[in-house]
Design an enzyme around this catalytic site. Structure first.
Site, PDB file in Angstrom:
ATOM      1  N   LYS A  68     -12.280  20.660 -23.173  1.00  0.00           N
ATOM      2  CA  LYS A  68     -11.234  21.460 -22.553  1.00  0.00           C
ATOM      3  C   LYS A  68     -11.783  22.104 -21.291  1.00  0.00           C
ATOM      4  O   LYS A  68     -12.917  22.575 -21.274  1.00  0.00           O
ATOM      5  CB  LYS A  68     -10.780  22.514 -23.574  1.00  0.00           C
ATOM      6  N   ASP A 116     -10.658  26.565 -30.690  1.00  0.00           N
ATOM      7  CA  ASP A 116     -11.037  26.426 -29.290  1.00  0.00           C
ATOM      8  C   ASP A 116     -12.245  27.322 -29.049  1.00  0.00           C
ATOM      9  O   ASP A 116     -12.125  28.551 -29.062  1.00  0.00           O
ATOM     10  CB  ASP A 116      -9.884  26.844 -28.366  1.00  0.00           C
ATOM     11  N   LYS A 154      -8.230  18.439 -22.890  1.00  0.00           N
ATOM     12  CA  LYS A 154      -7.236  19.498 -22.725  1.00  0.00           C
ATOM     13  C   LYS A 154      -7.482  20.275 -21.434  1.00  0.00           C
ATOM     14  O   LYS A 154      -8.395  21.091 -21.370  1.00  0.00           O
ATOM     15  CB  LYS A 154      -7.272  20.442 -23.927  1.00  0.00           C
TER      16      LYS A 154
END
Lengths: 476, 333
Positions: free
Chosen positions: B233, B169, B269
């Site tokens: 995300k 991430d 996400k």
């Protein structure tokens, strides 16, 4: 496995529909003078809901007399006193909103998510708003102490039964008029429940009278010599008849009639939100909305992209049981209306427009019509000119803002229009050239009691809502 | 009504070794100016309309079988996260155990998608979830501020990947983005993607709360996808505004449109602030009705949330037993 939403029906048990209802005249429920009754059915199932007394000429006369009698005392009340009743009605509507939402969905066929989230909140808001005006009429811009007109004869349609009642009754009572209201023959129940709310609020007898019936009752009401003000929402054909009837009399009249709203999407529009606005514009209440955006005018350069997005979006609409909280598209209000929509859609096909509907299973009983899109429509097509009053969208294209304006205005109607663009100056430039009573930008079918509503040309005259809405009920 | 048939699903990454992915839009990033023109040519976002749509989808009523399905699906999509300075191997091990067996009283509960830890904890986490199918994600690239030299960020990523991380991430440089240096952001993502190699999927975090406008969020989404992100995300969970229904809806529209143009499917996400089952179900409705059911599994959609899992488990217990037991019937971590 897929994410299939389980049915989520709202309970019917919350509303207690009596097997029969009378006319509401002078604070009492009574039978029709000639004893006639008619049935009201649920459009989604064709199940009979109740039997309702059918008003005739004698009943209308009785109701107008009751209203006349009540007018003396009601109009003499200080505005602040009338406001108390209106506030009380607004609060009772809020308290009973779930019950009324279910009732309206049963009687009209529209989805509960609309009655719950749009109709009922707006009904309460209209009563609250006009309650606020009742003691401020001196400051509404119509001179000192504007006087009420007297008895208002009001005829409302079946597409928003309770909301149209609120649009009519709230300003009439706030300004000191008394009311005889005829709801549509396919949707009388919420008005009769409203009669009960008037009693619950302790409203003096005769101030509000509800007389369900057919067109003949409406005609008798409009023609009654002791009616001072006529307010009508409905079809242009009936509106013209009413205009002929009242011509030459001293009656004041406002008419809210048909429409063929243009929803103009420019190439720099926020596409995803425009798609939502197009859906709201034409599929809200199954398209049975006089200000529906039934003509989509899309700039040629983005036509393919927009139509693809629109079709994908239509495929996610959920059609079915209107009491299910997940239903987006409910039933058409009546067999008669379904016949009219079907005929016009067939005519669209016959005239060469391309018809498209998402894969969609229609329930076996009730009156249903799948959301429908026509592409390749031109100004010369019937479906681009006639009001269909159903979930049918006609798609036309344009190349320049001038062409968009010309096409949008090339209609006998002029109720609503929408403009979709990210460019603020274009919104102002185009809006000022459109001949329509309501113009939304980057949204559609948004209503608010503070905002006046009404039409140009064959969409009628007079304004409802807002400060302007007071004028129709005052001697100014 | 059924949803429309979707186009065939393609592998998330068609990335070529050592460069930006090859797809119909590859040329967009050939220069700073083409990239800028492309990003600023995307359709605008009307904030009022976007939020209204998100709110209206939030009123879908999800009951009984649909609810049970949604809760299990949501559990399987959780990236169970601990990102504290005080993290210890013990804490990470207990998180891993919970990810593998979220409900010790009911072994039918699905495992979560991943555990998400700092790079130095990847090896511990990897061991803790061994054999369970739970992935290990790591927030590399100088999380959460992202304010470090590229070499430092890449070192961070390499450490995590070397320790066995399945997913990285990364945060973007919001300062570069907001000052219009899109190419810098693009090149960083490409470089991190390269450092991930074939082993780790890359989630690109925009910190939408700091990007401020919806137009920026749409541009960032496309920038991330063009540069080879496997996932986009919303946020780090470390700022005031994190995932919201509206910004997630917007990103779902972006991945939907990106697949329509390139054939490449990208995951989404939302992270931070999703605490209740009710909220999670609303997000699943957004996925279902915006991107479509092709995104309704944990390869394509995740929840970055830590407290959400326990609420999902409590709701799951209630559906199973008819009774609501309370927080002592689920584990603290």
């Amino acid at each position: 496995m897929s994410f299939a939403y389980a049915p989520a029906p709202e309970s019917r048990a919350i509303v207690d529909i009596a097997p029969s209802y009378g006319l509401f005249i002078d604070g009492e429920f009574t039978e029709a003078a000639d004893g006639r009754v008619f049935k009201t059915v649920s459009p989604s199932t064709e199940e009979m809901l109740s039997e309702v007394a059918q008003a005739g000429e004698a009943d209308i006369d009785r109701a107008v007399k009751a209203a006349r009698k009540a007018f003396g005392t009601w109009s003499a009340l200080p505005g602040s006193e009338r406001a108390k009743y209106l506030f009380r009605i607004a609060r009772i509507v809020q308290e009973r909103s779930r019950e009324l939402a279910v009732l309206e969905t049963l009687d009209n066929g529209k989805p509960i998510r609309e009655t719950r989230d749009a109709d009922l909140p707006l009904v309460a808001a209209h009563f609250f708003y006009y309650a606020g005006w009742a003691d401020k009429l001196d400051h509404a811009g119509f001179g000192a102490s504007p006087r009420p007109l007297g008895v208002a004869g009001q005829v409302i349609p079946w597409n928003f039964p309770l909301l149209m009642l609120a649009w009519k009754i709230a300003p009439a009572l706030a300004t000191g008029n008394t009311v005889v209201l005829k709801p549509a023959e396919t949707t009388p129940l919420s008005a009769l429940f409203f009669a009960d709310i008037c009693r619950q609020a302790g409203l003096p007898k005769g101030v509000v009278n509800i007389v369900p019936g057919y067109g003949d009752a409406g005609a008798a009401l409009v023609a009654h010599p002791d009616v001072n003000k006529v307010a009508f929402t409905g079809s242009t054909a009936v509106g013209k008849e009413i205009a002929r009837t009242v011509a030459g009399t001293r009656k004041k009249v406002t008419l809210e009639l048909g429409g063929k709203g243009a929803n103009i999407v420019f190439d720099d529009a926020p596409i995803d939100q425009a798609v939502e606005g197009i859906v709201t514009g034409i599929f809200f209440n199954q398209g049975q909305v006089c200000c529906a955006g039934s003509r989509l005018l899309v700039q040629e350069s983005i036509q393919d992209e927009l139509l693809e997005s629109l079709k994908r979006r239509l495929s996610t609409l959920r059609l079915g049981d209107p009491l299910d909280k997940n239903t987006d598209i409910g039933a058409i209000n009546s067999a008669e209306q379904l016949t009219r929509i079907t005929a016009l859609a067939e005519q669209g096909e016959a005239e060469g427009a391309e018809r498209w509907s998402p894969a969609c299973e229609l329930p076996s009983s009730g009156y249903w019509f799948a959301p429908t899109l026509f592409t390749g429509v031109t100004q010369a097509h019937t479906i681009a000119r006639d009001e269909i009053f159903g979930p049918v969208l006609s798609v036309l294209t344009f190349r320049t803002p001038e062409e968009a304006v010309a096409k949008a205005n090339n209609t006998q109607y002029g109720l609503s229009a929408g403009i979709w663009t990210e460019k603020g100056s274009r919104i102002l430039a185009v809006a000022s050239k459109l001949r329509a009573g309501v113009i939304w930008s980057n949204t559609f079918n948004k209503f608010d009691p503070t905002s006046p509503f009404g039409g140009y040309k064959e969409s009628g005259f007079g304004r409802e809502g807002g400060r302007h809405g007071l004028e129709a009920y005052l001697d100014v | 009504m059924p949803t429309t048939a979707s186009s065939p699903r393609l592998p998330a990454s068609l990335g070529e070794q050592g460069g930006a992915p090859a797809h119909p839009l590859s040329d967009v990033a050939s220069s700073d100016s083409t990239l800028r023109r492309f990003l600023h040519g995307l359709p605008g976002v009307d904030a009022v309309g976007l939020e209204a749509r998100a709110a209206s989808l939030g009123t879908r009523s999800i009951k009984t079988t649909a609810k049970a399905y949604a809760i299990d699906l949501a559990i399987s999509m959780v990236d169970l996260t601990t990102l504290e300075g005080a993290d210890t191997p013990g804490k990470v091990r207990s998180l891993g155990a919970k990810a593998a067996h979220p409900d010790p009283t009911d072994r039918t509960a699905p495992t979560t998608a991943a555990v998400c830890v700092y790079p130095d904890m990847v090896a511990v986490a990897k061991e803790a979830v061994a054999g369970s199918g739970v992935k290990v994600a790591s927030v590399a690239t100088a999380f959460p501020a992202g304010r470090a030299a590229l070499e430092v960020k890449l070192g961070d990523v390499r450490e995590a990947v070397a320790a066995g991380a399945d997913e990285i991430d990364m945060v973007i440089d919001r300062g570069a983005f907001l000052s219009g240096r899109y190419m810098k952001v693009y090149e960083e993502i490409v470089a991190v993607k390269e450092a991930c190699g074939q082993r780790a999927r890359l989630k690109v975090i925009f910190e939408t709360g700091e990007l401020s406008t919806y137009d920026n969020i749409r541009r960032a989404s496309w920038l991330g996808m063009l540069a080879g992100a496997d996932f986009i995300k919303t946020s780090t969970g470390k700022v005031a505004v994190n995932a919201t229904p509206a910004n997630t809806l917007l990103m779902l529209e972006a991945v939907r449109d990106f697949r329509a143009q390139t054939g490449i499917q990208i995951g989404v996400k939302p992270a931070g602030g999703i605490r209740t089952s009710k909220d999670a179900v609303k997000f699943l409705v957004l996925v279902n009705e915006t991107a479509g059911e092709d995104w309704l599994d944990n390869h394509w959609f995740r929840f970055g949330a830590s407290s959400l899992l326990n609420d999902l488990l409590m709701q799951r217990q209630k559906l199973a037993t008819g009774r609501y037991s309370g927080p002592d019937y689920v584990t603290v971590d």
